[in-house]
Enzyme design. Structure first.
Site, PDB file in Angstrom:
ATOM      1  CB  CYS A  65      -0.907   0.087   1.329  1.00 23.29           C
ATOM      2  SG  CYS A  65      -1.940  -1.480   1.529  1.00 23.29           S
TER       3      CYS A  65
ATOM      4  CB  CYS B 263       0.499   3.451  -4.574  1.00 19.64           C
ATOM      5  SG  CYS B 263       0.992   2.415  -6.063  1.00 19.64           S
TER       6      CYS B 263
ATOM      7  CB  CYS C  97      -6.025  -0.201  -3.645  1.00 21.13           C
ATOM      8  SG  CYS C  97      -6.190   1.417  -3.989  1.00 21.13           S
TER       9      CYS C  97
HETATM   10  C1  HEC Z   1      -0.488   0.611  -7.731  1.00 25.70           C
HETATM   11  C2  HEC Z   1      -0.588   1.764  -6.710  1.00 25.70           C
HETATM   12  C3  HEC Z   1      -1.467   1.593  -5.661  1.00 25.70           C
HETATM   13  C4  HEC Z   1      -1.467   0.729  -4.708  1.00 25.70           C
HETATM   14  C5  HEC Z   1      -0.373  -0.428  -4.656  1.00 25.70           C
HETATM   15  C6  HEC Z   1      -2.548   0.837  -3.623  1.00 25.70           C
HETATM   16  N1  HEC Z   1      -3.163   1.756  -4.127  1.00 25.70           N
HETATM   17 FE1  HEC Z   1      -4.663   2.803  -3.055  1.00 25.70          FE
HETATM   18  N2  HEC Z   1      -5.119   4.088  -4.583  1.00 25.70           N
HETATM   19  C7  HEC Z   1      -4.296   4.275  -5.883  1.00 25.70           C
HETATM   20  C8  HEC Z   1      -4.836   5.149  -6.590  1.00 25.70           C
HETATM   21  C9  HEC Z   1      -4.109   5.665  -8.117  1.00 25.70           C
HETATM   22  C10 HEC Z   1      -5.779   5.845  -6.039  1.00 25.70           C
HETATM   23  C11 HEC Z   1      -6.743   6.748  -6.544  1.00 25.70           C
HETATM   24  C12 HEC Z   1      -7.779   6.139  -7.447  1.00 25.70           C
HETATM   25  C13 HEC Z   1      -8.974   6.946  -7.973  1.00 25.70           C
HETATM   26  O1  HEC Z   1      -9.172   7.789  -7.379  1.00 25.70           O
HETATM   27  O2  HEC Z   1      -9.816   6.326  -8.509  1.00 25.70           O
HETATM   28  C14 HEC Z   1      -6.023   4.936  -4.909  1.00 25.70           C
HETATM   29  C15 HEC Z   1      -6.905   5.383  -3.796  1.00 25.70           C
HETATM   30  C16 HEC Z   1      -7.240   4.833  -2.536  1.00 25.70           C
HETATM   31  C17 HEC Z   1      -8.114   4.997  -1.809  1.00 25.70           C
HETATM   32  C18 HEC Z   1      -9.281   5.893  -1.670  1.00 25.70           C
HETATM   33  C19 HEC Z   1      -8.871   7.359  -1.440  1.00 25.70           C
HETATM   34  C20 HEC Z   1     -10.184   8.350  -1.408  1.00 25.70           C
HETATM   35  O3  HEC Z   1     -10.386   8.891  -2.234  1.00 25.70           O
HETATM   36  O4  HEC Z   1     -10.692   8.459  -0.471  1.00 25.70           O
HETATM   37  C21 HEC Z   1      -7.860   4.385  -0.638  1.00 25.70           C
HETATM   38  C22 HEC Z   1      -8.493   4.302   0.849  1.00 25.70           C
HETATM   39  C23 HEC Z   1      -6.785   3.423  -1.016  1.00 25.70           C
HETATM   40  N3  HEC Z   1      -6.337   3.759  -2.131  1.00 25.70           N
HETATM   41  C24 HEC Z   1      -5.908   2.610   0.206  1.00 25.70           C
HETATM   42  C25 HEC Z   1      -5.205   1.467  -0.248  1.00 25.70           C
HETATM   43  C26 HEC Z   1      -4.554   0.480   0.417  1.00 25.70           C
HETATM   44  C27 HEC Z   1      -5.067   0.174   1.747  1.00 25.70           C
HETATM   45  C28 HEC Z   1      -3.529  -0.007  -0.206  1.00 25.70           C
HETATM   46  C29 HEC Z   1      -3.202  -1.470   0.189  1.00 25.70           C
HETATM   47  C30 HEC Z   1      -3.919  -2.716   0.420  1.00 25.70           C
HETATM   48  C31 HEC Z   1      -3.636   0.253  -1.615  1.00 25.70           C
HETATM   49  N4  HEC Z   1      -4.290   1.726  -1.421  1.00 25.70           N
HETATM   50  C32 HEC Z   1      -2.737  -0.049  -2.506  1.00 25.70           C
HETATM   51  C33 HEC Z   1      -3.177   3.408  -6.065  1.00 25.70           C
HETATM   52  C34 HEC Z   1      -2.764   2.416  -5.151  1.00 25.70           C
END
Ligand code: HEC
Length: 257
Positions: free
Chosen positions: A166, A169, A218
């Site tokens: 997590c 990113c 994610c």
């Molecule tokens: C490869 C990159 C990547 C990884 C690895 C990743 N994320 Fe994300 N995450 C993103 C992106 C890009 C967005 C925004 C996407 C969108 O706006 O639709 C996001 C959005 C989110 C959001 C929503 C934020 C909001 O707008 O409220 C959450 C919560 C989140 N991620 C949690 C996690 C968690 C917990 C993990 C691990 C399990 C994780 N992410 C792993 C790229 C990643």
């Protein structure tokens, strides 16, 4: 619901979404739709459904307060502190798990954690804390301390085919970087404050989602092993990120891309 707060917060989110140089996260058409939805978040209907379900299966706000051992007056502040360690459950739980326990105590078959009825009902319960500051206490007891540590570990550990965690990113040094047209969001109180804006309506999914369900999004996208809802790791992840957004003013349901 405190619409004023909701709109202020969402406009901050909107401007953060247009961040990222030439590549905008939203097309102009999407942006217009977003502005329109701010006036009338489709999730408000789902939250209203959640209120009815709570009345039918859990005895409404009063039934919930009684089950949690707090007065109805104290319920908003108490809800603003989830996930919590609850003695009857002998573990740290989210609001949705509390509702499952209460449903079964009342002789009903609990909704599944992944069901839209559960999303609606737990979103309604979270709206009770609107206007409060997110107040999770990770030092309340050893169970919370352990959950926080497990959450941090789960967040930092690469668990997938691409070797990503997590944190790969969402760490402070990559926030705002654009990944396939999406700016990487700051999940803390300085950014989207996940603890204060989820459950939220996801426009791209046309549905109301809880925070753990968003985590699974994610996990799927980034090819991390998907952690089941309600598992100790998933609740711990919620504890970890809720703490990062501690102090943010709760405004639920959020409106999300
Ligand atoms: C490869 C990159 C990547 C990884 C690895 C990743 N994320 Fe994300 N995450 C993103 C992106 C890009 C967005 C925004 C996407 C969108 O706006 O639709 C996001 C959005 C989110 C959001 C929503 C934020 C909001 O707008 O409220 C959450 C919560 C989140 N991620 C949690 C996690 C968690 C917990 C993990 C691990 C399990 C994780 N992410 C792993 C790229 C990643």
């Amino acid at each position: 619901m405190k619409t004023g707060i909701k709109i202020a917060l969402s406009i901050a989110l909107l401007s953060s979404l247009s961040f990222g140089g030439e590549q905008f996260a939203m097309s102009d058409a999407d942006r217009a739709m977003y502005a329109e939805m701010l006036e009338n978040n489709p999730a408000d209907m789902m939250v209203a459904n959640g209120e009815e379900l709570l009345g039918e299966y859990c005895g409404g706000d009063a039934g919930l307060a009684k089950f949690l051992g707090v007065s109805e007056d104290d319920l908003p502040k108490y809800i603003a502190g989830f996930p919590r360690y609850i003695k009857e459950f002998k573990q740290v739980v989210g609001v949705d798990q509390v509702l499952q326990g209460l449903m079964s105590k009342n002789g009903h078959k609990p909704f599944k954690l992944k069901s839209s009825d559960m999303f609606d009902m737990s979103a309604y319960v979270k709206t009770l804390a609107n206007g409060e500051k997110s107040n999770i206490d990770i030092n309340a007891n050893k169970h919370m301390k352990e959950a926080y540590a497990l959450g941090e570990k789960t967040y930092m550990t690469p668990r997938g085919g691409r070797g990503l965690s997590c944190n790969s990113c969402h760490s402070s040094d990559v926030i705002g970087t654009v990944l396939r047209t999406q700016p990487l969001p700051d999940l803390s109180a300085k950014g989207v404050a996940v603890a204060a804006t989820w459950p939220g309506y996801r426009m791209t999914k046309s549905s109301l989602r809880t925070l753990p369900r968003r985590f699974q999004g994610c996990m799927n996208n980034a090819l991390l092993a998907v952690i089941p809802l309600g598992s100790p790791e998933m609740v711990a992840l919620e504890v970890y990120l809720t703490h990062q957004a501690k102090g943010a003013e709760i405004a639920i349901p959020g409106l999300k891309r």
